[in-house]
Design a protein around this motif. Structure first.
Motif, short mmCIF file in Angstrom:
data_model
loop_
_atom_site.label_atom_id
_atom_site.label_comp_id
_atom_site.label_asym_id
_atom_site.label_seq_id
_atom_site.Cartn_x
_atom_site.Cartn_y
_atom_site.Cartn_z
N GLY A 230 98.95 84.04 5.28
CA GLY A 230 100.27 84.49 4.85
C GLY A 230 101.35 84.13 5.86
N SER A 231 101.04 84.26 7.14
CA SER A 231 102.00 83.87 8.18
C SER A 231 102.27 82.38 8.14
N GLN A 232 101.25 81.59 7.86
CA GLN A 232 101.45 80.14 7.69
C GLN A 232 102.45 79.86 6.56
N CYS A 233 102.36 80.66 5.51
CA CYS A 233 103.25 80.45 4.35
C CYS A 233 104.71 80.70 4.69
N LEU A 234 104.97 81.37 5.80
CA LEU A 234 106.34 81.62 6.24
C LEU A 234 106.76 80.71 7.39
N LEU A 235 105.82 80.36 8.26
CA LEU A 235 106.17 79.63 9.48
C LEU A 235 105.94 78.13 9.37
N VAL A 236 105.01 77.71 8.53
CA VAL A 236 104.73 76.28 8.37
C VAL A 236 105.43 75.73 7.14
N VAL A 237 105.32 76.44 6.04
CA VAL A 237 106.09 76.16 4.82
C VAL A 237 106.82 77.44 4.45
N HIS A 238 107.80 77.35 3.58
CA HIS A 238 108.52 78.57 3.21
C HIS A 238 108.13 78.98 1.79
N TRP A 239 107.04 79.74 1.71
CA TRP A 239 106.56 80.26 0.44
C TRP A 239 106.53 81.79 0.53
N PRO A 240 107.68 82.44 0.47
CA PRO A 240 107.72 83.89 0.69
C PRO A 240 106.95 84.70 -0.37
N ARG A 241 106.94 84.23 -1.61
CA ARG A 241 106.22 84.99 -2.65
C ARG A 241 104.72 84.92 -2.41
N VAL A 242 104.23 83.76 -2.04
CA VAL A 242 102.80 83.64 -1.73
C VAL A 242 102.47 84.49 -0.51
N ALA A 243 103.34 84.46 0.49
CA ALA A 243 103.13 85.27 1.69
C ALA A 243 103.09 86.75 1.35
N GLY A 244 103.97 87.19 0.45
CA GLY A 244 103.96 88.59 0.03
C GLY A 244 102.68 88.97 -0.69
N ALA A 245 102.20 88.07 -1.56
CA ALA A 245 100.94 88.33 -2.27
C ALA A 245 99.78 88.40 -1.29
N LEU A 246 99.76 87.50 -0.30
CA LEU A 246 98.69 87.52 0.69
C LEU A 246 98.78 88.75 1.58
N ALA A 247 99.99 89.23 1.83
CA ALA A 247 100.15 90.46 2.61
C ALA A 247 99.56 91.65 1.85
N ALA A 248 99.81 91.70 0.53
CA ALA A 248 99.25 92.79 -0.28
C ALA A 248 97.72 92.71 -0.30
N LEU A 249 97.19 91.49 -0.46
CA LEU A 249 95.73 91.31 -0.46
C LEU A 249 95.15 91.64 0.92
N GLY A 250 95.83 91.20 1.97
CA GLY A 250 95.36 91.49 3.32
C GLY A 250 95.36 92.97 3.63
N ALA A 251 96.41 93.68 3.19
CA ALA A 251 96.49 95.12 3.42
C ALA A 251 95.37 95.84 2.68
N LEU A 252 95.11 95.43 1.44
CA LEU A 252 94.03 96.04 0.66
C LEU A 252 92.69 95.78 1.32
N ALA A 253 92.45 94.52 1.71
CA ALA A 253 91.18 94.17 2.36
C ALA A 253 91.02 94.91 3.68
N TRP A 254 92.10 95.00 4.46
CA TRP A 254 92.04 95.71 5.74
C TRP A 254 91.67 97.17 5.53
N THR A 255 92.30 97.82 4.57
CA THR A 255 92.04 99.23 4.31
C THR A 255 90.60 99.46 3.86
N VAL A 256 90.17 98.71 2.85
CA VAL A 256 88.84 98.91 2.28
C VAL A 256 87.75 98.57 3.29
N LEU A 257 87.85 97.40 3.91
CA LEU A 257 86.79 96.94 4.80
C LEU A 257 86.70 97.77 6.08
N THR A 258 87.84 98.13 6.63
CA THR A 258 87.82 98.92 7.87
C THR A 258 87.14 100.26 7.67
#
Length: 353
Positions: A94-122
Motif C-alpha cells: 500500500g505504501s508503494q502505491c503512494l510513494l512509487v506510483v500514485h494509486w490512492p484508492r488501491v492504497a486505501g483498499a490495501l490499508a483496509a485489508l492490512g488492518a483487517l489482517a493485522w487485527t485477526v492474525l495478531t
C-alpha cells in the motif's frame, strides 16, 4: 508431475513467512524511488504486484485444501508469527502505491485489508499461543520472527500516515490512529525483544539456530523509525496532535539509535555462523528477513533525516540504497537458482509421459 500437482505441492509446503519477499521487495522499491532510480522502483513494484497475487493465491489454496497443515503451522509458537508477514506485506505494498506510483484508492483498499489482517492474525496468534495445551518450550518458540508483530503494526501506522497526508479530509482521525499504532508497536517491541535477547544470551544458540528472522531485531526498530518520522513530517504544527511531536521525535531517535547498534552485532553473528561454524550459504525463504531490515533501515534513516532536519544522516541512505538493492538481487538470484534446480530434479524424477 502435472501443473496442478505442482501447484498443490507449492501450496501445501508454503512457508508461513513467505510474504516477507513482498515486504523486502516493496521497501527496496521505495528506497530506489527516493534515490533517483524510478525505473528500478517501478520494475520492483510490478514484480511485487505479481508476487503478492501469486502468494495470496497459494495461501488461499492451502487454506482450502490443506487446512490441517496450515492450522498446525499457525498454532505453533515457533512458526505462527510468520503469518503476520501477510499483514505487513499488504501495508508495504500500500505504501508503494503512494510513494512509487500514485494509486490512492488501491492504497486505501490495501490499508483496509492490512488492518483487517493485522487485527485477526495478531489476536488469533496470541490466543493460540496462550491457550495451547502442549507447548514446545521456550528456546524452540521464541526468536526474532516474533517481532513481525511489531513490523506489521508499524507498517500499518506508516501507511495510515501516508494516506492522511494524501487525503487531508481524513487527516486528524487517520493520524491519531497511526500515532496509537506507533505507540503500540513500540510497546510490543520492548516486550518481545526482552524475551528474544534473554533467549539469545542465556540459552545455548547453535549456529543453525541463528536464522535470518533474528535480523528483525533491527528491522522492527527501523520500521518504527519510519513510522515515527512520517508522523513528525505530516502532523500539522498547529494541529490537535502537535503537542506530542517532541515526544515522538525523541522516541523515534531512540529507536533509530538502537537499530544502528544492532547492525554490527548481527553482522558479527553472520560471520560466526557461516565463517566459523561453516553453515553453508544457500537460499531459504527466511533470507528475505535479512533484505527487509536492511532496506527498511535505509528508508527509515532517510525519513528521520527529513523529520529532524539532520542532513548529515543522508549519507547513510545514499550508500544504503545500493547495499539493499545488492542484497535483494543476491537473495532473488538464490531463489531463482533454487527454483531452477528444483524444476530440473522434478523433471528427471517425473519424465513426460
Amino acid at each position: 508431475m502435472t501443473l496442478a500437482d505442482t501447484l498443490l505441492q507449492r501450496a501445501r509446503h508454503l512457508a508461513p513467512g513467505s510474504f516477507a519477499m513482498v515486504m523486502a521487495t516493496g521497501i527496496v522499491s521505495i528506497d530506489t524511488s527516493q534515490h533517483g532510480l524510478p525505473w528500478v522502483a517501478r520494475a520492483l513494484f510490478a514484480f511485487n504486484l505479481l508476487a503478492f497475487a501469486w502468494l495470496l493465491a497459494l495461501s488461499l489454496l492451502r487454506l482450502t485444501r490443506f487446512r490441517r497443515e496450515l492450522v498446525a503451522d499457525f498454532t505453533h509458537p515457533g512458526r505462527g508469527a510468520g503469518f503476520l508477514t501477510f499483514a505487513a506485506a499488504t501495508c508495504v505494498l500500500g505504501s508503494q502505491c503512494l510513494l512509487v506510483v500514485h494509486w490512492p484508492r488501491v492504497a486505501g483498499a490495501l490499508a483496509a485489508l492490512g488492518a483487517l489482517a493485522w487485527t485477526v492474525l495478531t489476536y488469533l496468534f496470541l490466543a493460540a499461543a496462550i491457550t495451547a495445551r502442549i507447548k514446545p518450550g521456550f528456546t524452540r518458540s521464541i526468536h526474532g520472527g516474533w517481532l513481525v508483530a511489531v513490523v506489521a503494526t508499524q507498517a500499518l501506522a506508516a501507511l495510515l500516515t501516508l494516506l492522511a497526508a494524501d487525503q487531508p479530509a481524513a487527516h486528524t482521525g487517520a493520524l491519531f490512529g497511526a500515532l496509537c499504532l506507533y505507540l503500540l508497536g513500540a510497546a510490543l517491541y520492548l516486550l518481545i525483544i526482552t524475551l528474544v535477547v534473554y533467549r539469545m544470551v542465556f540459552f545455548p544458540l547453535r549456529a543453525r539456530e541463528f536464522t535470518p528472522p533474528y535480523w528483525i531485531d533491527m528491522g522492527a526498530l527501523a520500521v518504527t523509525t519510519l513510522a515515527g518520522s512520517l508522523l513528525v513530517i505530516h502532523t500539522p504544527a498547529n494541529g490537535a496532535l502537535a503537542a506530542l511531536l517532541p515526544f515522538v521525535k525523541g522516541f523515534t531517535l531512540f529507536f533509530w539509535a538502537t537499530a544502528t547498534w544492532w547492525i554490527p552485532l548481527l553482522v558479527l553473528l553472520e560471520i560466526w555462523r557461516h565463517g566459523r561454524r561453516h553453515v553453508p550459504l544457500r537460499y531459504e525463504t527466511d533470507d528475505w528477513d535479512i533484505v527487509f531490515p536492511i532496506g527498511m533501515y535505509t528508508v527509515g534513516t532517510y525519513a528521520l533525516a527529513q523529520a529532524l532536519q539532520l542532513d548529515f544522516l543522508r549519507v547513510i541512505p545514499a550508500v544504503g540504497v545500493y547495499v539493499s538493492l545488492l542484497v535483494w538481487a543476491l537473495v532473488a538470484g538464490g531463489a531463482l537458482l533454487r527454483g531452477y534446480r528444483g524444476f530440473r530434479v522434478g523433471g528427471r524424477r517425473h519424465p513426460p509421459q
